[in-house]
Design an enzyme around this catalytic site. Structure first.
Site, PDB file in Angstrom:
ATOM      1  N   LYS A 116       0.820  -1.227   0.000  1.00 51.86           N
ATOM      2  CA  LYS A 116       0.000   0.000   0.000  1.00 51.86           C
ATOM      3  C   LYS A 116       0.846   1.267   0.000  1.00 51.86           C
ATOM      4  O   LYS A 116       0.423   2.302  -0.498  1.00 51.86           O
ATOM      5  CB  LYS A 116      -0.940   0.019   1.213  1.00 51.86           C
ATOM      6  N   LYS A 204      -4.266 -11.181  -6.327  1.00 53.32           N
ATOM      7  CA  LYS A 204      -5.564 -11.430  -5.669  1.00 53.32           C
ATOM      8  C   LYS A 204      -6.621 -10.475  -6.235  1.00 53.32           C
ATOM      9  O   LYS A 204      -6.295  -9.378  -6.703  1.00 53.32           O
ATOM     10  CB  LYS A 204      -5.448 -11.255  -4.157  1.00 53.32           C
ATOM     11  N   LYS A 207     -10.567  -4.799  -4.503  1.00 53.40           N
ATOM     12  CA  LYS A 207     -11.464  -3.697  -4.879  1.00 53.40           C
ATOM     13  C   LYS A 207     -10.675  -2.526  -5.458  1.00 53.40           C
ATOM     14  O   LYS A 207     -11.206  -1.720  -6.210  1.00 53.40           O
ATOM     15  CB  LYS A 207     -12.352  -3.247  -3.718  1.00 53.40           C
TER      16      LYS A 207
END
Ligand code: TYM
Length: 337
Positions: A116, A204, A207
């Protein structure tokens, strides 16, 4: 002491099929199976949500997330507790104490943080620290089982380490959640669940991936979702095999099929392995996803909304009472009380 099963899903945006099959549905199935004898704590980690930018929809999304659990079939009784993290101040307070025993080194190794922040100076400190908040979420309630997808396993291990370290330094205080292998066994899977991106199945399903066809959202029309399965990336081997390393796309479809129908993965693999018919498998999975969304969305629309606030307030009264007792014990141990 009653066993506690606990989980939470961030509500930044819509949920994906990955969230649904990796965490929401397993939690609902476990809750319905165990809530007669165990505590089931399902909370909305809204303090976690603000590590990413959020607009004014956080409050609405909170209600939507509770409705999702109900639409997925969660049965309510006195052992099922639904609450919002930000309404239970002990989560933030225990985080501070745990911050003071967590090390920069172990936190810097968290994969989610690395992904992130990607070394950006502008990444906020919340992104770095949120696994400690997650540990507090779990340890305040002495949770033994924490059903989450594979991407959160490292945070469960961190939680275990922090609990053990605290207990060692200050005396027995926290229940240490079981190791991730046993968590998976409890969920009835051989390992952690990681639903893959439909276009790039090495990654993976997430969203935050921009590509429309990469992910199925729970709000997608069943038709659209089925089309995404039909166009999913597979491979050119020409024979169905379950092998996430070499054939992640086709393996992903087999996994999705087994989770939707709550069938053992080995059984689904045995049914399809060796067959040349990728198209048939895609059609089967597309039909399963279509039916899943049709039924889920119909149930979602039928859920009454007028009692959600009181349902949450009831859960928050319980959560505050349990967590404040634990926090007091922690404060006493470290010498603050
Ligand atoms: P979050 O909100 O990113 O994801 C919610 C849950 O969905 C799972 N998940 C997946 N599972 C399988 N395949 C995928 N592609 C996939 N994508 C997401 C995640 O593993 C997770 O279980 N930190 C947590 C929320 C949290 C929490 C907690 C969970 C906060 N405190 C305490 C359990 C206990 C998070 O950000 O998950």
């Amino acid at each position: 002491m009653k066993t506690t099963i606990l989980t939470g899903l961030r509500v930044n945006s819509e949920f994906t099929l990955g969230n649904y099959l990796g965490a929401l549905l397993p939690m609902v199935r476990l809750a319905n199976r165990h809530s007669k004898e165990a505590n089931v704590n399902i909370f909305v980690p809204d303090l976690h949500s603000i590590i990413s930018s959020v607009d004014g929809s956080l409050k609405d999304n909170t209600f939507r997330s509770i409705k999702y659990y109900l639409a997925a079939g969660l049965e309510l009784n006195d052992n099922v507790h639904l609450y919002r993290q930000s309404r239970v101040p002990a989560h933030a307070e225990l985080t501070w104490v745990l911050n003071c025993i967590a090390t920069m080194g172990e936190m810097g190794r968290m994969i989610q943080y690395k992904e992130k922040s990607e070394g950006k100076d502008s990444a906020n400190v919340g992104i770095f620290d949120y696994p400690v908040l997650m540990a507090a979420d779990i340890l305040l309630y002495d949770a033994t089982f924490v059903p989450v997808g594979e991407d959160q396993f490292q945070h469960i291990e961190l939680t275990r380490n922090l609990a053990e370290r605290f207990n060692h330094r200050f005396g027995d205080t926290f229940t240490v959640p079981v190791e991730t292998k046993k968590q998976a066994e409890f969920m009835g899977t051989s390992g952690g669940i990681r639903i893959r991106d439909l276009v790039n199945p090495e990654k993976k399903m997430s969203k935050s991936t921009p590509g429309e066809n990469s992910k199925i959202m729970l709000s997608d029309t069943p038709e659209k979702a089925a089309k995404k399965i039909m166009s999913a990336t597979t491979d050119s081997f020409g024979e169905i095999r379950f092998d996430f390393k070499e054939r992640p796309g086709i393996s992903n479809l087999l996994l999705i099929e087994s989770l939707i129908h709550d069938r053992p993965l080995a059984e689904v693999i045995a049914e399809w392995e060796g067959k040349p018919s990728y198209g048939d498998l895609k059609k089967t999975v597309a039909a399963s996803v279509r039916t899943l969304l049709e039924e889920f969305q119909a149930r979602y629309l039928a859920i009454p909304t007028d009692n959600l606030e009181s349902l949450l307030e009831q859960g928050e009264a319980y959560a505050n009472s349990v967590s404040n007792q634990k926090l007091l014990k922690v404060y006493q141990k470290v010498g603050l009380r």
